[in-house]
Design an enzyme around this catalytic site. Structure first.
Site, PDB file in Angstrom:
ATOM      1  N   TYR A 214       0.583  -1.435   0.150  1.00  0.00           N
ATOM      2  CA  TYR A 214      -0.326   0.001  -0.205  1.00  0.00           C
ATOM      3  C   TYR A 214       0.658   1.363  -0.037  1.00  0.00           C
ATOM      4  O   TYR A 214       1.067   1.938   1.441  1.00  0.00           O
ATOM      5  CB  TYR A 214      -0.919   0.200   1.249  1.00  0.00           C
TER       6      TYR A 214
ATOM      7  N   LEU B  48     -18.647  -0.969   2.761  1.00  0.00           N
ATOM      8  CA  LEU B  48     -18.577   0.287   2.267  1.00  0.00           C
ATOM      9  C   LEU B  48     -18.727   0.171   0.440  1.00  0.00           C
ATOM     10  O   LEU B  48     -18.758   1.369   0.694  1.00  0.00           O
ATOM     11  CB  LEU B  48     -18.249   1.668   2.823  1.00  0.00           C
TER      12      LEU B  48
ATOM     13  N   ARG C  30     -16.190   0.508  -1.209  1.00  0.00           N
ATOM     14  CA  ARG C  30     -15.650   1.194  -0.852  1.00  0.00           C
ATOM     15  C   ARG C  30     -16.011   2.907  -1.562  1.00  0.00           C
ATOM     16  O   ARG C  30     -15.884   3.676  -2.538  1.00  0.00           O
ATOM     17  CB  ARG C  30     -14.704   0.723  -2.585  1.00  0.00           C
ATOM     18  N   GLY C  31     -16.650   3.398  -0.687  1.00  0.00           N
ATOM     19  CA  GLY C  31     -17.045   4.387  -0.242  1.00  0.00           C
ATOM     20  C   GLY C  31     -19.095   4.208  -1.427  1.00  0.00           C
ATOM     21  O   GLY C  31     -19.435   5.375  -0.920  1.00  0.00           O
TER      22      GLY C  31
ATOM     23  N   SER D 201     -21.719   4.698   1.406  1.00  0.00           N
ATOM     24  CA  SER D 201     -20.924   5.036   2.320  1.00  0.00           C
ATOM     25  C   SER D 201     -22.255   6.620   2.761  1.00  0.00           C
ATOM     26  O   SER D 201     -22.825   6.527   3.412  1.00  0.00           O
ATOM     27  CB  SER D 201     -20.252   5.916   1.821  1.00  0.00           C
TER      28      SER D 201
HETATM   29  N1  LIG Z   1      -7.752  -7.799   1.173  1.00  0.00           N
HETATM   30  C1  LIG Z   1      -8.019  -6.992   0.551  1.00  0.00           C
HETATM   31  O1  LIG Z   1      -7.587  -7.726  -0.575  1.00  0.00           O
HETATM   32  C2  LIG Z   1      -8.285  -5.718   0.077  1.00  0.00           C
HETATM   33  C3  LIG Z   1      -8.624  -5.284  -0.238  1.00  0.00           C
HETATM   34  C4  LIG Z   1      -9.088  -3.944  -0.797  1.00  0.00           C
HETATM   35  C5  LIG Z   1      -8.990  -3.391   0.988  1.00  0.00           C
HETATM   36  N2  LIG Z   1      -8.615  -4.146   1.810  1.00  0.00           N
HETATM   37  C6  LIG Z   1      -8.766  -3.586   3.356  1.00  0.00           C
HETATM   38  O2  LIG Z   1     -10.054  -3.062   4.022  1.00  0.00           O
HETATM   39  C7  LIG Z   1      -9.592  -1.919   4.078  1.00  0.00           C
HETATM   40  C8  LIG Z   1     -10.990  -1.067   3.511  1.00  0.00           C
HETATM   41  O3  LIG Z   1     -10.912  -1.032   2.430  1.00  0.00           O
HETATM   42  P1  LIG Z   1     -12.355  -0.493   1.942  1.00  0.00           P
HETATM   43  O4  LIG Z   1     -12.254  -0.206   0.486  1.00  0.00           O
HETATM   44  O5  LIG Z   1     -12.504  -2.263   2.069  1.00  0.00           O
HETATM   45  O6  LIG Z   1     -13.759   0.075   2.890  1.00  0.00           O
HETATM   46  P2  LIG Z   1     -14.691   0.309   2.924  1.00  0.00           P
HETATM   47  O7  LIG Z   1     -14.303   1.537   4.168  1.00  0.00           O
HETATM   48  O8  LIG Z   1     -15.259  -0.512   2.186  1.00  0.00           O
HETATM   49  O9  LIG Z   1     -13.846   2.303   1.617  1.00  0.00           O
HETATM   50  C9  LIG Z   1     -13.407   3.571   2.228  1.00  0.00           C
HETATM   51  C10 LIG Z   1     -13.843   4.582   1.365  1.00  0.00           C
HETATM   52  O10 LIG Z   1     -15.329   5.219   1.810  1.00  0.00           O
HETATM   53  C11 LIG Z   1     -15.424   6.495   2.127  1.00  0.00           C
HETATM   54  N3  LIG Z   1     -15.944   6.337   3.412  1.00  0.00           N
HETATM   55  C12 LIG Z   1     -17.260   7.468   3.868  1.00  0.00           C
HETATM   56  N4  LIG Z   1     -17.816   6.935   4.456  1.00  0.00           N
HETATM   57  C13 LIG Z   1     -17.109   6.591   5.407  1.00  0.00           C
HETATM   58  C14 LIG Z   1     -17.640   6.107   6.925  1.00  0.00           C
HETATM   59  N5  LIG Z   1     -18.528   6.714   7.234  1.00  0.00           N
HETATM   60  N6  LIG Z   1     -16.194   5.120   6.845  1.00  0.00           N
HETATM   61  C15 LIG Z   1     -15.230   5.182   6.837  1.00  0.00           C
HETATM   62  N7  LIG Z   1     -15.307   4.859   5.093  1.00  0.00           N
HETATM   63  C16 LIG Z   1     -15.953   6.400   4.560  1.00  0.00           C
HETATM   64  C17 LIG Z   1     -13.589   6.554   2.546  1.00  0.00           C
HETATM   65  O11 LIG Z   1     -12.710   7.551   2.586  1.00  0.00           O
HETATM   66  P3  LIG Z   1     -14.103   8.969   1.791  1.00  0.00           P
HETATM   67  O12 LIG Z   1     -15.117   9.340   1.990  1.00  0.00           O
HETATM   68  O13 LIG Z   1     -12.841   9.712   2.984  1.00  0.00           O
HETATM   69  O14 LIG Z   1     -12.866   8.422   0.477  1.00  0.00           O
HETATM   70  C18 LIG Z   1     -12.816   5.358   1.210  1.00  0.00           C
HETATM   71  O15 LIG Z   1     -13.045   6.573   0.253  1.00  0.00           O
HETATM   72  C19 LIG Z   1      -8.822  -1.334   3.298  1.00  0.00           C
HETATM   73  O16 LIG Z   1      -7.922   0.290   4.024  1.00  0.00           O
HETATM   74  C20 LIG Z   1      -7.256  -2.506   3.533  1.00  0.00           C
HETATM   75  O17 LIG Z   1      -6.601  -2.875   4.488  1.00  0.00           O
HETATM   76  C21 LIG Z   1      -8.490  -5.496   1.638  1.00  0.00           C
END
Ligand SMILES: NC(=O)c1ccc[n+]([C@@H]2O[C@H](COP(=O)([O-])OP(=O)(O)OC[C@H]3O[C@@H](n4cnc5c(N)ncnc54)[C@H](OP(=O)(O)O)[C@@H]3O)[C@@H](O)[C@H]2O)c1
Length: 337
Positions: free
Chosen positions: A56, A206, A208-209, A212
């Site tokens: 990352y 979420l 990926r947003g 959200s």
């Molecule tokens: N194993 C894998 O293949 C894999 C793949 C992806 C992620 N991950 C892990 O999972 C974690 C979570 O990632 P994700 O993409 O799955 O996250 P997510 O929580 O589904 O989406 C994050 C996105 O949602 C937005 N968002 C809007 N309101 C929010 C709120 N209240 N709380 C949190 N986020 C909010 C975020 O901020 P903004 O609106 O500010 O942009 C960001 O752009 C990553 O950080 C990583 O550690 C693992």
């Protein structure tokens, strides 16, 4: 903070984990000082599980964690690190390496960047198609014996790979996408986790947003933002998916919750063995996410939510087709929808 245990062999962690990826990569620019403040605020609020990956931001995310954890007690945080993805200086994804010698090299660099002498959960970010999972997990098991790693995890693998890996060393948790829009694990992968005593750390809670409640069609995306290539964020798919979000918003507002809180609450309701990782990059987003813990959704709420967003409702796949084609979790009956 409520706690959950990751599988029958894993650590106790907060019921919600913080995923730090977006602070370094894939979701557009992030403010470093705000990222560190967000990690510290998460720890102060009782979050103990922090998820990162050595790829990352090509080490940036681990260095960020090191800064954020300075002065904190090491034994009060569970650090989950993914390894193995290969990237070039432009950040392009150029392969995966799960060979035992690579595993031991990756961990040495991660330990140095994180400024710690052990990693709590160490996992390959994807299955290396040319290295038997037994070899990759065997190398991590050696690291457990040597004290560099505490627990072995996996990411985005299917049920067969999970069984083979678990036979070599107990797996604490499988990290995999799971949300109202991505329910594919329910058919085979989640039951296999439960049979084996493997926890689930759910990402993409979420979507990926998208789920959200803060996403809109006008959101500008910078070069390299994953969502610029993600089928669910493009064209008519986005319109259809945003209409699902509006259906959720009606339910959320009646409950005096936000859409994000309903989406996180739904994942929390799937079982004590499922720990959602939220990708908050700012303190206000973190505060919003954590409030999902304050109000459990009732069976009637959950039924309404599932009527608003039934299984398979998402328009578009969760990754671009060429990426899905290489994901072990998407093989055979194990499609992660
Ligand atoms: N194993 C894998 O293949 C894999 C793949 C992806 C992620 N991950 C892990 O999972 C974690 C979570 O990632 P994700 O993409 O799955 O996250 P997510 O929580 O589904 O989406 C994050 C996105 O949602 C937005 N968002 C809007 N309101 C929010 C709120 N209240 N709380 C949190 N986020 C909010 C975020 O901020 P903004 O609106 O500010 O942009 C960001 O752009 C990553 O950080 C990583 O550690 C693992």
């Amino acid at each position: 903070m409520n706690v959950r245990v990751l599988g029958s062999s894993g650590p106790r962690v907060s019921a919600i984990g913080l995923g730090c990826m977006g602070m370094s990569d894939l979701y557009g620019p992030a403010d470093e000082a705000e990222s560190i403040a967000t990690i510290r605020a998460a720890l102060d609020a009782g979050i103990t599980l922090l998820d990162t990956g050595d790829y990352y931001g090509m080490g940036h995310n681990e260095l960020l964690l090191r800064d954020a954890l300075e002065g904190r007690r090491r034994d009060q945080v569970v650090i989950s690190v993914k390894f193995g993805a290969l990237r070039d200086p432009e950040g392009a994804w150029i392969g995966f390496d799960g060979r035992p010698a690579a595993v031991k090299t990756f961990v040495a660099y991660s330990l140095r960047r994180l400024g710690t002498d052990y990693i709590d959960i160490y996992r390959p970010g994807r299955l290396d198609p040319v290295v038997p999972i037994e070899d990759t997990v065997g190398a991590i098991a050696d690291l457990v014996k040597a004290g560099h790693v505490r627990h072995v995890g996996l990411s985005e693998v299917g049920a067969d790979t999970l069984r083979r890996a678990h036979a070599v060393h107990p797996i604490s948790d499988l990290q995999i996408e799971y949300s109202l829009l991505s329910r594919g694990i329910e058919a085979e992968i989640l039951p296999t986790c439960r049979e084996l005593g493997v926890g689930v750390t759910a990402y993409g809670v979420l979507s990926r947003g998208l789920l959200s409640g803060h996403w809109s069609r006008d959101r500008a995306l910078t070069k390299g933002d994953f969502r610029g290539f993600a089928p669910r964020f493009s064209g008519e798919n986005l319109d259809r998916n945003l209409s699902l979000v509006e259906a959720l918003r009606v339910i959320a507002e009646e409950k005096r919750l936000t859409v994000a809180q309903v989406a996180i609450g739904w994942v929390l309701s799937r079982g004590a063995d499922v720990v959602p990782l939220v990708g908050a990059r700012r303190r206000d987003r973190l505060t919003e996410a954590l409030r999902a813990l304050d109000e459990a959704l009732t069976p009637a709420d959950l039924a309404r939510i599932e009527r608003a967003v039934p299984p398979g409702a998402a328009a578009g796949e969760r990754y671009p087709a060429p990426v899905l084609a290489h994901m072990d979790s998407e093989r055979g009956a194990a499609r992660a929808g």
